[in-house]
Motif scaffolding. Structure first.
Motif, short mmCIF file in Angstrom:
data_model
loop_
_atom_site.label_atom_id
_atom_site.label_comp_id
_atom_site.label_asym_id
_atom_site.label_seq_id
_atom_site.Cartn_x
_atom_site.Cartn_y
_atom_site.Cartn_z
N LEU A 1 0.80 -1.22 0.00
CA LEU A 1 0.00 0.00 0.00
C LEU A 1 0.84 1.27 0.00
CD1 LEU A 1 -2.75 -1.05 2.57
CD2 LEU A 1 -3.13 -0.51 0.15
N THR A 2 1.99 1.25 0.67
CA THR A 2 2.77 2.47 0.87
C THR A 2 4.05 2.54 0.04
OG1 THR A 2 4.04 1.55 2.71
CG2 THR A 2 1.96 2.67 3.25
N GLY A 3 4.52 1.40 -0.45
CA GLY A 3 5.78 1.39 -1.18
C GLY A 3 6.99 1.44 -0.25
N ALA A 4 6.76 1.39 1.05
CA ALA A 4 7.86 1.38 2.01
C ALA A 4 8.51 0.00 2.01
CB ALA A 4 7.34 1.72 3.41
N ARG A 5 9.75 -0.04 2.43
CA ARG A 5 10.44 -1.33 2.52
C ARG A 5 9.96 -2.10 3.74
NH1 ARG A 5 16.62 -0.85 0.93
NH2 ARG A 5 16.50 -2.74 2.18
N TYR A 6 9.94 -3.43 3.60
CA TYR A 6 9.53 -4.29 4.71
C TYR A 6 10.41 -4.02 5.93
CZ TYR A 6 8.64 -8.49 7.44
OH TYR A 6 8.33 -9.35 8.45
N SER A 7 11.72 -3.93 5.71
CA SER A 7 12.65 -3.72 6.83
C SER A 7 12.39 -2.40 7.53
CB SER A 7 14.10 -3.81 6.35
OG SER A 7 14.34 -2.85 5.34
N THR A 8 11.99 -1.39 6.79
CA THR A 8 11.68 -0.08 7.37
C THR A 8 10.45 -0.18 8.28
OG1 THR A 8 12.62 1.08 5.48
CG2 THR A 8 11.08 2.32 6.85
N LEU A 9 9.40 -0.83 7.78
CA LEU A 9 8.18 -0.97 8.59
C LEU A 9 8.41 -1.85 9.80
CD1 LEU A 9 5.41 -1.20 5.84
CD2 LEU A 9 6.35 0.81 7.00
N LYS A 10 9.23 -2.87 9.65
CA LYS A 10 9.56 -3.73 10.78
C LYS A 10 10.33 -2.91 11.84
CE LYS A 10 11.53 -8.29 11.73
NZ LYS A 10 10.63 -8.59 12.76
N PHE A 11 11.25 -2.07 11.39
CA PHE A 11 11.99 -1.20 12.31
C PHE A 11 11.04 -0.25 13.04
CE2 PHE A 11 14.09 2.89 13.06
CZ PHE A 11 15.08 2.51 13.94
N TYR A 12 10.15 0.40 12.29
CA TYR A 12 9.17 1.31 12.91
C TYR A 12 8.34 0.57 13.95
CZ TYR A 12 10.01 4.75 9.14
OH TYR A 12 10.56 5.65 8.27
N THR A 13 7.95 -0.66 13.64
CA THR A 13 7.16 -1.46 14.58
C THR A 13 7.97 -1.76 15.83
OG1 THR A 13 5.88 -2.45 12.79
CG2 THR A 13 5.93 -3.64 14.88
N GLU A 14 9.20 -2.23 15.65
CA GLU A 14 10.04 -2.59 16.79
C GLU A 14 10.39 -1.39 17.66
OE1 GLU A 14 13.26 -4.57 14.81
OE2 GLU A 14 12.11 -6.43 14.58
N GLU A 15 10.47 -0.21 17.06
CA GLU A 15 10.77 1.01 17.80
C GLU A 15 9.53 1.64 18.44
OE1 GLU A 15 13.81 2.55 18.47
OE2 GLU A 15 14.62 0.66 17.72
N GLY A 16 8.37 1.02 18.22
CA GLY A 16 7.13 1.53 18.80
C GLY A 16 6.54 2.71 18.05
N MET A 17 7.01 2.94 16.84
CA MET A 17 6.53 4.07 16.05
C MET A 17 5.31 3.69 15.21
SD MET A 17 10.36 5.21 14.87
CE MET A 17 9.89 6.44 13.68
N LEU A 18 5.10 2.40 15.00
CA LEU A 18 3.99 1.92 14.18
C LEU A 18 3.22 0.87 14.99
CD1 LEU A 18 2.71 2.15 11.37
CD2 LEU A 18 4.22 0.32 10.61
N PRO A 19 2.13 1.29 15.66
CA PRO A 19 1.40 0.38 16.52
C PRO A 19 0.67 -0.72 15.75
CG PRO A 19 0.40 2.58 16.54
CD PRO A 19 1.58 2.64 15.63
N PHE A 20 0.52 -1.85 16.42
CA PHE A 20 -0.17 -3.00 15.82
C PHE A 20 -0.98 -3.69 16.89
CE2 PHE A 20 3.75 -4.63 17.55
CZ PHE A 20 3.39 -5.84 18.10
N GLU A 21 -1.82 -4.61 16.45
CA GLU A 21 -2.59 -5.45 17.36
C GLU A 21 -2.22 -6.90 17.08
OE1 GLU A 21 -6.76 -4.51 17.19
OE2 GLU A 21 -6.32 -2.37 17.11
N GLN A 22 -2.22 -7.71 18.11
CA GLN A 22 -1.90 -9.12 17.96
C GLN A 22 -3.18 -9.89 17.65
OE1 GLN A 22 1.53 -9.38 18.85
NE2 GLN A 22 1.50 -11.25 17.68
N ALA A 23 -3.13 -10.71 16.61
CA ALA A 23 -4.31 -11.46 16.19
C ALA A 23 -4.32 -12.84 16.82
CB ALA A 23 -4.37 -11.58 14.68
N GLY A 24 -5.05 -12.97 17.89
CA GLY A 24 -5.31 -14.26 18.52
C GLY A 24 -4.12 -15.15 18.76
#
Length: 84
Positions: free
Chosen positions: A24-47
């Protein structure tokens, strides 16, 4: 082997995976994973399967905001502080 959802389905889904956010964004997977790990991109855990799910609209807006801040020359610590 998992099947990819079509872009038509992804574009209206409430929740998406990190791979779908890449599409959707054209961002790199590694970039989004970094943002997630740094707490910059919140997520929810699915079951029980521990899949990370991201709210599509909020996540896309957050990624765009982070890109704007990076474009202004902000550092990751500065961005993290601004996103609080």
């Amino acid at each position: 082997m998992s099947r990819q959802r079509s872009m038509e389905v992804i574009e209206v889904a409430e929740y998406v995976t990190i791979g779908e956010l890449v599409r959707l964004t054209g961002a790199r997977y590694s970039t989004l994973k970094f943002y997630t790990e740094e707490g910059m991109l919140p997520f929810e855990q699915a079951g029980e399967n521990l899949t990370r799910r991201y709210r599509r609209e909020k996540s896309i807006a957050r990624i765009q905001h982070i890109r704007e801040l990076r474009g202004q020359g902000r550092t990751v610590p500065e961005i993290k502080e601004l996103l609080k």
